[in-house]
Enzyme design. Structure first.
Site, PDB file in Angstrom:
ATOM      1  N   ASN A   1       0.853  -1.180   0.000  1.00  0.00           N
ATOM      2  CA  ASN A   1       0.000   0.000   0.000  1.00  0.00           C
ATOM      3  C   ASN A   1       0.893   1.234   0.000  1.00  0.00           C
ATOM      4  OD1 ASN A   1      -1.855   2.034   0.484  1.00  0.00           O
ATOM      5  ND2 ASN A   1      -2.929   0.961   2.109  1.00  0.00           N
TER       6      ASN A   1
ATOM      7  N   ARG B   1      -2.426  -1.580  -3.822  1.00  0.00           N
ATOM      8  CA  ARG B   1      -3.457  -0.549  -3.868  1.00  0.00           C
ATOM      9  C   ARG B   1      -3.133   0.374  -5.042  1.00  0.00           C
ATOM     10  NH1 ARG B   1      -3.183   4.689  -1.213  1.00  0.00           N
ATOM     11  NH2 ARG B   1      -5.215   5.733  -1.299  1.00  0.00           N
TER      12      ARG B   1
ATOM     13  N   HIS C   1     -10.534   6.145  -1.629  1.00  0.00           N
ATOM     14  CA  HIS C   1     -10.588   5.427  -0.346  1.00  0.00           C
ATOM     15  C   HIS C   1     -11.505   4.204  -0.418  1.00  0.00           C
ATOM     16  CE1 HIS C   1      -9.258   9.317   1.855  1.00  0.00           C
ATOM     17  NE2 HIS C   1      -8.214   8.508   1.696  1.00  0.00           N
TER      18      HIS C   1
ATOM     19  N   GLY D   1      -8.080  10.776   7.819  1.00  0.00           N
ATOM     20  CA  GLY D   1      -6.652  10.659   8.050  1.00  0.00           C
ATOM     21  C   GLY D   1      -5.959  11.832   7.394  1.00  0.00           C
TER      22      GLY D   1
ATOM     23  N   ARG E   1      -4.115  19.127   1.493  1.00  0.00           N
ATOM     24  CA  ARG E   1      -4.959  19.387   0.331  1.00  0.00           C
ATOM     25  C   ARG E   1      -6.089  20.339   0.711  1.00  0.00           C
ATOM     26  NH1 ARG E   1      -5.860  13.074  -0.785  1.00  0.00           N
ATOM     27  NH2 ARG E   1      -3.703  12.463  -1.176  1.00  0.00           N
TER      28      ARG E   1
ATOM     29  N   GLY F   1      -6.715   7.296  10.797  1.00  0.00           N
ATOM     30  CA  GLY F   1      -5.919   7.810  11.907  1.00  0.00           C
ATOM     31  C   GLY F   1      -6.641   8.788  12.812  1.00  0.00           C
TER      32      GLY F   1
ATOM     33  N   GLY G   1     -10.056   9.530  12.645  1.00  0.00           N
ATOM     34  CA  GLY G   1     -11.359   8.981  13.003  1.00  0.00           C
ATOM     35  C   GLY G   1     -11.301   7.943  14.098  1.00  0.00           C
TER      36      GLY G   1
ATOM     37  N   GLU H   1      -6.858  -1.591   5.060  1.00  0.00           N
ATOM     38  CA  GLU H   1      -6.728  -1.677   3.607  1.00  0.00           C
ATOM     39  C   GLU H   1      -5.856  -2.849   3.183  1.00  0.00           C
ATOM     40  OE1 GLU H   1      -7.172   2.980   2.254  1.00  0.00           O
ATOM     41  OE2 GLU H   1      -5.264   2.321   3.099  1.00  0.00           O
TER      42      GLU H   1
END
Length: 398
Positions: free
Chosen positions: A12, A89, A176, A205, A236, A325, A327, A376
């Site tokens: 990942n 991923r 996601h 996260g 972002r 992370g 959440g 994941e």
């Protein structure tokens, strides 16, 4: 720990890390170890493995050199002697609905669509290429983050721009998806009826998004054509007024490339606070740093606003799930997000929330609010086992 049966490796690749996990196949998928190479391209890059005594420093100026270090470590520990396949991923799969075995044709297609995800696809293709170079006969499987959202109705996918761009694949894709797939599988295990109801998933996260799910299928999500859209994130912007592009080009001579760098690497929490992209740092400073406090407030406000809008899109809400992370580990942020959402039935129990309990809603709350640790890597391993037909593709034991 070496497997006695065939094993699968999940890889990942993130913006500054590569996470990996090895699973033994059989009646269940059994996790043997996991780890990560962190701080790629920065000082202090290290390889951390779950059953190793200490982090191992590595030289990794970029993802190519980092994956070479990972491959050398895996080879040194004889992982490839029983390795049946590797799963990756892949953030963007356009309209691919399922994970697929990597072939020259698929690689050619993914290279063609790199302009759709220039921050992610080149890096992820580089990881696949390195495995292909060192172990050309080893099967590899691409697991697409966009697949989960292919069920969104047309009205949720469409961008309000000239139709000719839609014909070229310019639409809202959402991301996601591996995390969301895992969360829905876990919810079905915990409460089968709830998984068929109206659900909002909050993957919070460094990259953050929400998804609205009904009857087990995605009906909307906050990220759009790229992962830059939606919520404010660590670096972002999330959604912006598109007029800002022309304004900055006209007043500052900002090029498209410079704007891209700004909205993906210099904005969000780091842009608003001017000090950190990490919400933990900002929460520690908010009592004495007004800009840190504003960044935290903006993040919580936007998540709360998206929850309200998705409750409207779903026509109600029965389950809210926090993951990733922030959440999973930030009770104060969950509390501040949920404050003011009583009108849609959200009410959290302070003690359960402070303890990061699996169920944090109060007994009187109409909406069940859960905290689920997303995985994941396990979702990738399940996909690989299914595609390559190896043992069970469902359960896992650590």
């Amino acid at each position: 720990m070496r497997p006695s049966l065939a094993s699968v490796l999940s890889v990942n690749g993130g913006s500054s890390s590569i996470r990996f996990a090895l699973y033994e196949t059989g009646e269940t998928l059994r996790r043997l170890f996991d780890g990560k190479i962190d701080r790629i391209g920065l000082s202090g890059t290290s390889l951390v493995v779950s059953d190793a005594p200490a982090p191992q420093p590595v030289a990794a100026a970029n993802h190519r050199t980092a994956v070479r270090a990972l491959l050398e470590w895996l080879e040194k520990h004889s992982v490839f002697t029983s390795l049946a396949a590797v799963g990756h991923r892949v953030v963007h799969g356009m309209r691919h609905l399922e994970p697929e075995r990597v072939t020259p044709k698929l690689l050619s297609e993914l290279r063609r669509i790199t302009p759709y995800a220039p921050e992610h696809l080149p890096r992820e293709l580089g990881l696949i290429d390195e495995f292909l170079t060192r172990h050309p006969k080893l099967p590899q499987v691409a697991c697409f983050d966009t697949s989960f959202h292919q069920t969104m109705p047309r009205v949720a996918k469409r961008l309000p721009i000239p139709r000719r761009y839609g014909a070229k694949g310019v639409e809202r894709y959402g991301f996601h998806g591996l995390s969301y797939s895992y969360l829905m599988e876990e919810l079905a295990r915990l409460d089968a009826s709830a998984s068929k109801g109206r659900v909002i998933l909050a993957h919070l996260g460094n990259g953050a998004s929400l998804a609205a799910v009904h009857h087990g299928k995605s009906v909307d999500t906050s990220m759009g054509f790229t992962p830059t859209a939606g919520l404010v994130m660590s670096r972002r912007t999330g959604d912006l007024d598109p007029g800002l592009v022309y304004y900055l080009a006209r007043t500052e001579g900002m090029s498209a490339a410079r704007f891209h760098k700004m909205v993906n690497h210099e904005s969000g929490l780091i842009g608003v606070s001017g000090s950190s992209s990490d919400l933990r740092d900002l929460c520690e400073r908010e009592e004495t740093d007004e800009r840190a406090a504003e960044a935290v407030e903006l993040f919580c406000y936007q998540v709360r606003k998206w929850i309200g809008s998705f409750a409207a899109a779903l026509g109600g809400l029965e389950t809210l799930i926090f993951a990733a992370g922030i959440g999973e580990n930030a009770p104060s942020i969950r509390r501040r997000i949920c404050d003011g959402l009583g009108f849609i039935g959200i009410d959290i129990d302070p003690e359960r929330n402070a303890a990061n309990a699996p169920l944090i809603s109060s007994l009187g709350g109409r909406v069940k609010v859960r905290v689920i640790h997303t995985d994941e890597e396990l979702m990738i391993a399940r996909s690989v086992a299914r595609v390559i037909h190896l043992g069970s593709s469902r359960n896992a034991k650590s």
